[in-house]
Design an enzyme around this catalytic site. Structure first.
Site, short mmCIF file in Angstrom:
data_model
loop_
_atom_site.label_atom_id
_atom_site.label_comp_id
_atom_site.label_asym_id
_atom_site.label_seq_id
_atom_site.Cartn_x
_atom_site.Cartn_y
_atom_site.Cartn_z
N GLY A 46 1.01 -1.22 -0.07
CA GLY A 46 -0.05 -0.04 0.15
C GLY A 46 0.71 1.06 -0.11
CD GLN A 51 3.40 5.61 2.71
OE1 GLN A 51 2.29 5.32 2.07
NE2 GLN A 51 4.35 5.05 3.34
CB CYS A 95 5.19 2.16 7.75
SG CYS A 95 4.66 3.61 6.72
CG LEU A 96 6.53 0.93 1.69
CD1 LEU A 96 6.28 1.34 0.11
CD2 LEU A 96 7.79 -0.12 1.43
CG HIS A 137 -0.60 1.07 7.15
ND1 HIS A 137 0.43 0.84 8.07
CD2 HIS A 137 0.03 2.05 6.53
CE1 HIS A 137 1.69 1.21 7.79
NE2 HIS A 137 1.33 2.16 6.81
CD GLU A 138 -1.14 2.82 2.72
OE1 GLU A 138 -0.78 3.68 2.74
OE2 GLU A 138 -0.49 1.77 2.81
CG HIS A 141 0.46 6.81 5.43
ND1 HIS A 141 1.52 7.41 6.25
CD2 HIS A 141 0.59 5.51 5.31
CE1 HIS A 141 2.55 6.27 6.37
NE2 HIS A 141 1.82 4.94 5.78
ZN LIG Z 1 2.70 3.37 5.82
#
Ligand SMILES: [Zn+2]
Length: 186
Positions: A46, A51, A95-96, A137-138, A141
């Site tokens: 995702g 991000q 998380c990236l 999660h997204e 963000h």
């Molecule tokens: Zn993340």
């Protein structure tokens, strides 16, 4: 299309609330294509526009539904709103934007989300398990919330040094992001 650099913990943009998308045009579709390409290049399940430093309410998810990742659930969610949450699940999350840190997070097991597709058409999706977790999660963000915010104070305390190091720009050993700007291979 382009692979964009993913912003890391400590970048103030990750703490901002993204704005609703109001214009569904070719430029939005190009930004969505870049998001998808960036998610794939980073091997993410995702990615939220936040991000990559774009403060608009767009997220992409691509979640494996079986062990081999052959069956997948891929969605582009514009202006997503979680309308309903039921039951709970706890599983490890990463998380990236927070490389090297993985912790158990408790979230809703089932959700119903209202969103628009990239053409602006309204849609609803019922999700559970991994897909539900990825969407939550997204959407976090897009509100400037990170998964480490959802840990207990004790766990956060335990991660403090690692998070502070990330915020100072010290990357975990072996962190190798894909080259930004490279086009996808074939
Ligand atoms: Zn993340």
């Amino acid at each position: 299309m382009a692979v964009l650099p993913v912003r890391l913990y400590g970048d103030p943009v990750l703490r901002k609330r993204a704005a609703d998308v109001t214009s569904f045009d070719g430029s939005l579709r190009r930004r969505i294509a870049d998001l998808r390409e960036t998610m794939a290049a980073y091997h993410g399940v995702g990615l939220a526009a936040t991000q990559v430093g774009v403060l608009e309410r767009v997220a992409v998810v691509d979640v494996p539904l079986d062990e081999e990742g052959i069956t997948r659930a891929a969605y582009t969610l514009v202006n997503p709103v979680i309308e309903h949450r039921a039951a709970s699940q706890t599983a490890e999350e990463g998380c990236l934007s927070i490389p090297g840190i993985y912790e158990d997070v408790t979230r809703a097991q089932q959700i119903r989300v209202r969103y628009q597709d990239e053409e602006g058409r309204s849609a609803r999706l019922e999700a559970e398990g991994y897909l539900s977790r990825a969407i939550q999660h997204e959407v976090d963000h897009l509100d400037g919330v990170l998964f480490v915010d959802r840990l207990s104070p004790l766990k956060r305390q335990f991660l403090r040094r690692a998070l502070d190091a990330l915020a100072r720009g010290e990357l975990p050993e072996g962190y190798a992001p894909p080259l930004a700007g490279s086009g996808g291979a074939s």
